[in-house]
Design an enzyme around this catalytic site. Sequence first.
Site, short mmCIF file in Angstrom:
data_model
loop_
_atom_site.label_atom_id
_atom_site.label_comp_id
_atom_site.label_asym_id
_atom_site.label_seq_id
_atom_site.Cartn_x
_atom_site.Cartn_y
_atom_site.Cartn_z
N SER A 136 32.62 -7.28 2.62
CA SER A 136 32.59 -7.32 4.15
C SER A 136 33.74 -8.13 4.53
O SER A 136 34.81 -8.11 3.79
CB SER A 136 31.22 -7.99 4.48
OG SER A 136 31.31 -8.31 5.87
N TYR A 150 37.75 -3.53 13.70
CA TYR A 150 37.74 -3.68 12.32
C TYR A 150 36.36 -4.49 11.73
O TYR A 150 35.71 -4.06 11.06
CB TYR A 150 38.61 -4.35 11.82
CG TYR A 150 38.79 -4.91 10.44
CD1 TYR A 150 38.92 -4.07 9.39
CD2 TYR A 150 38.55 -6.47 9.90
CE1 TYR A 150 38.50 -4.48 8.01
CE2 TYR A 150 38.59 -6.74 8.74
CZ TYR A 150 38.51 -5.80 7.92
OH TYR A 150 38.26 -6.24 6.31
N LYS A 154 32.74 -4.01 9.38
CA LYS A 154 32.07 -4.93 8.54
C LYS A 154 30.88 -5.57 9.02
O LYS A 154 29.97 -5.86 8.24
CB LYS A 154 33.13 -6.18 8.37
CG LYS A 154 34.50 -5.65 7.75
CD LYS A 154 34.02 -4.67 6.52
CE LYS A 154 35.43 -4.58 5.72
NZ LYS A 154 35.20 -3.82 4.40
#
Length: 282
Positions: A136, A150, A154
């Site tokens: 992550s 982005y 995660k």
Amino acid sequence: MKKNKVWLVTGAARGFGFEIAKAVLESGDMLIATVRSNPQVLENALGNHKNLKVALLEITNEASTKDVAKQAIEYFGRIDVLVNNAGYGLLSAVEEATDAEVKANYEVNVFGLLNVTRAVLPYMRKQRSGHVINLSSVGGLTGVTGWGLYGSTKFAVEGITEALATELAPLGIHATTVEPGFFRTDFLDGSSLTRSENIIEDYKDTVGAMRDYATQVNKKQPGDAVKLAQAFIKLANSESPPLHLPLGKDTLVYFKAKMDSFYSDIEIWNDTITGTDHEDAL
């Protein structure tokens, strides 16, 4: 005596993946390291090690992931540790990125991770052991300016791993999500990071400043990727691995700030929060 493990590490050509691959081989364990092209380059870089098999993998292709998992079993007999490391960054304001840019990031960072996981888990379930380690980011724990899209991939990895851990626990399989902060790798280079083509002037003081910072801090980040790789070795050898493993002091600073703000909101809005249940649920 330590029982040698078999690792499958995706995205092993550079960055975290390469350092983890080196650490795995140095520990005496066996490794399936995946790359998208030029496997001989990685084999040479890792010293053509006897415990190494480099395999071509396109994580967005489900058939490719199944083939690699099958190769691992045929070559080493089992898979003990899966490290879902392959992925890339997207630096952009939430509004700036196109639909295609966002979908491409999810295709690799989320759907690719799921492809590999689905390919490997049948073998782990059969052997009733294993450890799935998903990469992550600090951006998966808290929203960071310029990294929201982005980071959202995660955040998805966080939720997937948390549920996966409860589903796999009765089968003797562990799941951990690792949240690195800013580490001195090639992540901020063009090979691992994309930037939205569209730039909106109104975000120059926020996302624009982050773009400038990302350029300036490249190769100067506080985290040491070699030390991170050793943390992975320790994690994989733990009998009681954590569900979350944040790495880097900066990650703790970001997470603490989020939780402090979260708890403050809960305290201020407590009456509203607790006042929305049905009367018969009180």
